[in-house]
Design an enzyme around this catalytic site. Structure first.
Site, mmCIF file in Angstrom:
data_model
loop_
_atom_site.group_PDB
_atom_site.id
_atom_site.type_symbol
_atom_site.label_atom_id
_atom_site.label_comp_id
_atom_site.label_asym_id
_atom_site.label_seq_id
_atom_site.Cartn_x
_atom_site.Cartn_y
_atom_site.Cartn_z
ATOM 1 N N SER A 96 -4.845 -4.203 4.064
ATOM 2 C CA SER A 96 -5.958 -3.341 4.960
ATOM 3 C C SER A 96 -5.473 -2.607 6.078
ATOM 4 O O SER A 96 -4.335 -1.828 5.765
ATOM 5 C CB SER A 96 -6.993 -4.362 5.383
ATOM 6 O OG SER A 96 -8.136 -3.610 6.090
ATOM 7 N N ASP A 239 -7.986 3.337 7.579
ATOM 8 C CA ASP A 239 -6.997 2.218 7.587
ATOM 9 C C ASP A 239 -6.290 2.146 6.299
ATOM 10 O O ASP A 239 -6.609 3.127 5.314
ATOM 11 C CB ASP A 239 -7.703 0.910 7.972
ATOM 12 C CG ASP A 239 -8.525 0.407 6.845
ATOM 13 O OD1 ASP A 239 -9.281 1.389 5.956
ATOM 14 O OD2 ASP A 239 -8.766 -0.945 6.783
ATOM 15 N N ASP A 241 -6.426 0.646 3.506
ATOM 16 C CA ASP A 241 -7.353 0.679 2.143
ATOM 17 C C ASP A 241 -8.738 1.553 2.275
ATOM 18 O O ASP A 241 -9.464 1.219 1.559
ATOM 19 C CB ASP A 241 -7.600 -0.665 1.631
ATOM 20 C CG ASP A 241 -8.505 -1.651 2.590
ATOM 21 O OD1 ASP A 241 -8.465 -1.413 3.671
ATOM 22 O OD2 ASP A 241 -8.987 -2.504 2.052
ATOM 23 N N ASP A 243 -11.414 1.261 3.716
ATOM 24 C CA ASP A 243 -12.728 0.778 4.061
ATOM 25 C C ASP A 243 -13.215 0.914 5.131
ATOM 26 O O ASP A 243 -14.553 1.144 5.461
ATOM 27 C CB ASP A 243 -12.986 -0.822 3.696
ATOM 28 C CG ASP A 243 -12.083 -1.767 4.324
ATOM 29 O OD1 ASP A 243 -11.351 -1.330 4.920
ATOM 30 O OD2 ASP A 243 -12.288 -2.832 4.088
HETATM 31 MG MG MG Z 1 -9.428 -2.309 5.379
#
Ligand code: MG
Length: 449
Positions: A96, A239, A241, A243
């Site tokens: 992340s 960020d 990844d 999300d």
């Molecule tokens: Mg993330």
């Protein structure tokens, strides 16, 4: 908290805290617990993705699971496609927003949501005891390559916003992909919505040459400058990844997380709607919920808890103070590109600047800090805090949150570290500071440190 899993999956420094061997065993434990069946696999742009993903695939195949490899993609893409491919689980290789030397694993259930604590405990038990359900030679799984996930995900988002309104507005947007997988989705999505897109940090590179992966103001200087330089209406930073999405207005100001969440909430909540958010969220969200005559339900801190609670309650929206927005009409998970589309839709429908939309939100000031308290004093500290705050209006679902007229403060222990985090928020900066001091004083008194 278990031996492996933190707040969002398993994380560690590459080839030190997290090795290919650990990922192999973890994935065999996932296959043994959630299999047999098809398991989806993806990863972001971090170093070690190939190594860890191959280890994960080997572990899964050894238990007789088959694997569908969707290629590098944001976590919300894997989450979207996992139930739609009929998978029993998913494995995402990502750390992340952590610094570049980290990688990790997020384990998804058949619904695409990260598994809850109970399943994590089961997986850990298999991991630790090495009681894997190893397949016979006849039943080893196979790997399928599937490259339609990002396309299907983008189409789904376009189906949930007013594409005509966004096309008419012709927004100019700078997208900062953090040198990772957000760059595979958000620029394409926005272009297909008729926006003029300028991409920065869009080449996938696990050294993160552009910036640190966490989309916080100190890492977004380039994006802010770029928004001003090209006269963009909006800046977006993901960020590692994707999300999460952080927004920059046309003047180069970074919105703090509660603001983008509040902007979406104030347009999407109707009278009687239910919003799910962790206790760490601020007064702004409460204001928006009250203005909409909607309802709020507090949870423990962590996106996984919010997701599961959204499913259990059929809530209309979820969000976190770090900029995570959960839009259940798409999927009940934190989703950066979906949030981008919602913000673009709001700006287009209202034909306003982002700074103008932000300006009408009530302004609160927040402060946070951490205090070192030995892990073995966690329970005693919590008991003492409950005693010390008796008689206050409070929420005690995760640490202790004290709610006052002029603001609030929250004191909560870290799940894994010998740390207590204090958050405070008030209408004036001074109020936030004095509430934070009060929180720190209470934690020191309660813990005897
Ligand atoms: Mg993330």
């Amino acid at each position: 908290m278990g031996v492996l899993f933190g707040t969002n999956g398993v994380r560690g420094t590459i080839n030190e805290g997290l090795t290919a061997d650990i990922v192999l065993r973890l994935s065999a434990a996932v296959g043994s617990t959630l299999g047999p069946g098809l398991v989806s696999v993806s990863g972001d742009a971090r170093m070690g993705r190939e190594m860890f993903q191959r280890a994960a695939v080997a572990g899964l195949l050894s238990t007789g699971c088959s694997v569908v490899d969707i290629g590098p993609a944001p976590t919300p893409v894997l989450q979207y496609i996992t139930p739609r491919l009929g998978c029993v689980a998913g494995i995402m290789v990502t750390a992340s927003h952590n610094p570049a030397q980290y990688n990790g694993i997020k384990v998804l259930g058949h619904d695409g949501i990260e598994v809850d604590r109970n399943i994590e405990t089961e997986i850990e038990a298999v991991f630790t005891s090495r009681r894997f359900r190893i397949a016979t030679w006849r039943d080893i799984g196979e790997v399928i390559q599937e490259r339609s996930a990002i396309r299907r995900y983008i189409e789904a988002i376009k189906g949930l916003v007013d594409t005509e309104a966004i096309r008419r507005r012709r927004l100019k947007v700078v997208v900062d992909g953090a040198n990772s997988v957000g760059a595979l989705v958000t620029p394409t999505l926005l272009r297909e919505l008729g926006c003029k897109v300028v991409s920065i940090n869009s080449q996938l590179d696990g050294h993160f040459p552009g910036r640190e992966p966490e989309p916080i103001p100190q890492n977004l200087e380039t994006l802010r400058a770029c928004v001003r330089a090209v006269g963009a209406d909006l800046g977006v930073a993901h960020d590692g990844d994707a999300d999460r999405a952080t927004f920059v207005d046309e003047t180069g100001q970074v919105l703090w997380g509660d603001q983008s969440f509040a902007i979406v909430a104030s347009r999407k909540l109707k009278p009687g709607s239910l919003l799910i958010t962790p206790v760490s969220s601020g007064r702004l969200i409460e204001d928006v919920v009250n203005n909409a005559s909607a309802r709020i339900e507090w949870t423990k801190v962590g996106s996984v808890v919010v997701s599961h609670r959204i499913v259990q309650t059929g809530a209309d929206l979820g969000g976190e103070e770090n900029g995570g927005v959960f839009y259940p009409r798409h999927q009940p998970v934190r989703d950066g590109p979906m949030t981008v589309a919602l913000i673009a839709e709001i700006m287009s429908l209202e034909n306003r600047t982002l700074s103008g939309i932000v300006a009408e939100l009530p302004r609160y000031y927040s402060r946070k800090s951490k205090l070192v308290v030995p892990l073995d004093r966690r329970e005693k500290t919590l008991e003492a805090l409950m005693e010390l705050t008796r008689g206050e209006k409070r929420v005690t679902i995760d640490g202790v949150k004290v709610i006052r007229e002029e603001g609030w403060f929250l004191m909560r222990p870290s799940g894994t570290e010998p740390i207590w985090r204090c958050f405070a928020e008030g209408k004036q900066e001074q109020t936030a500071e004095s509430l934070l001091s009060e929180a720190e004083h209470l934690v020191r008194t309660a813990s005897g440190t």
